[in-house]
Write a protein that holds these residues in place. Sequence first.
Motif, PDB file in Angstrom:
ATOM      1  N   GLN A  34       0.842  -1.199   0.000  1.00  0.00           N
ATOM      2  CA  GLN A  34       0.000   0.000   0.000  1.00  0.00           C
ATOM      3  C   GLN A  34       0.887   1.263   0.000  1.00  0.00           C
ATOM      4  O   GLN A  34       1.896   1.321   0.702  1.00  0.00           O
ATOM      5  N   TRP A  36       0.625   5.827  -0.380  1.00  0.00           N
ATOM      6  CA  TRP A  36      -0.184   7.044  -0.466  1.00  0.00           C
ATOM      7  C   TRP A  36       0.177   7.781  -1.749  1.00  0.00           C
ATOM      8  O   TRP A  36       1.350   7.973  -2.055  1.00  0.00           O
ATOM      9  N   GLU A  38      -1.110  11.168  -4.550  1.00  0.00           N
ATOM     10  CA  GLU A  38      -1.891  12.403  -4.683  1.00  0.00           C
ATOM     11  C   GLU A  38      -2.128  12.669  -6.156  1.00  0.00           C
ATOM     12  O   GLU A  38      -1.253  12.440  -7.001  1.00  0.00           O
ATOM     13  N   VAL A  87      -5.961  12.854  -1.907  1.00  0.00           N
ATOM     14  CA  VAL A  87      -4.894  11.984  -1.424  1.00  0.00           C
ATOM     15  C   VAL A  87      -5.537  10.629  -1.135  1.00  0.00           C
ATOM     16  O   VAL A  87      -6.596  10.555  -0.484  1.00  0.00           O
ATOM     17  N   LEU A  89      -4.947   6.247  -0.191  1.00  0.00           N
ATOM     18  CA  LEU A  89      -4.149   5.087   0.169  1.00  0.00           C
ATOM     19  C   LEU A  89      -4.568   3.958  -0.763  1.00  0.00           C
ATOM     20  O   LEU A  89      -5.735   3.526  -0.759  1.00  0.00           O
TER      21      LEU A  89
END
Length: 415
Positions: A34, A36, A38, A87, A89
């Motif tokens: 995983q 993050w 944007e 944003v 995840l």
Amino acid sequence: MAEAGSNAPATRDAPWPVGLMSEKIAAWIDRLGQVWIEGEITQWQLRGGHVYGKLKDLGQDATVSFTVWRSVAQRLTSDFAQGDRVVALVKPNFWVKGGSLTVQVFELSHVGLGELLERLERLRRQLQAEGLFDAGRKRALPFLPGLIGLVTGRDSDAEKDVIRNATLRWPGVRFKIHYAAVQGDRAAGEVAAGIEALDRDPEVEVIVVARGGGDFQNLLPFSDERVVRAAASAGTPLVSAIGHEADRPLLDDVADLRASTPTDAAKRVVPDVGEELAGLDQARARMSARLGQLLAHETDRVTQLRGRPVLAQPERIVDERAEELVRWVARGTELADRAIEDRARSLVETRACLGALSPQATLQRGYAIAQLMGPDGAPDEVLRDPVDAPEGTRIRLSLSGGRLDASSAGSPAES
């Protein structure tokens, strides 16, 4: 063709099956886990409770498909739509059957205002530390630019305001316009490209970046690092006319001049022809008044000089100098005559002294000078003793009346 092993390298003679390669790609991607990310939502479709969409990079041409399963979509607390900056995840997944890459979304949220402000503040501090906001970097605008570069939106109010007000102030002003998006994901790159293109044009003497205001997020492209650095690197003076007092973009800090509105930029860039003509008239009037005062002052001085007695009767100066000249001529004549008399008297005295000491005076008293004659018949040394002149010796006698030659008569007589 023999089936290749899962760990055997692929060769021309033993190639991998497409499925094996796809499974290996899926395994490699699955190890990423995983992450993050944007981006900007460019597609948002709800089908059967699931969401299918696409997420685009904010700075470059890169897009990825995403899926939000029903269980995650039901937990979302905000509404999302195309154009939102988010944003997320995500976990990348490679679909072996279709050979496509998608990302599965586990968390999704809008980019918050606080986060944007924090990013801008970090960028502001970085640029300030580099000295891009220093007042010493600011350059003065040309008094009357021959060609103005304008970066603005096509058919925007900002474009019309700048051109109309500049033309009203100076009808002969010329513009070179570079149209760019002034909001959205394309704005930063296009505005930066417009600044660089106009800066390369040697005829452009000043660049104006204009936008007619807007909310905080709409103005974000003018705080983008690409735009700010393009403005800082430009060799042409640059005016920022974003037109928003509350939210000051970073372009305002790095520009050579910040204008509050596009109209204000037009007033700052070109002078007002009416004001300049009025200024010329005032300057001409001041020059005429000053020249008049100077001429009047000099006329008064000449009048005062002419009123003085020495200039009222200038012949007095000639008369006084003439009398003085006569006195000096008489004095010079007297001194010259006296000097001649003194020199004549001294000459007589000197002549008398010379006559008394002259051998001629001795000869006049009856004496003679005897000289022996040389072999060449010319007189030689003076004869002082008779023994030096045996009989027959030729001698020359110098008398008062002249000279005569003779021969000695013999032995000298006894004294």
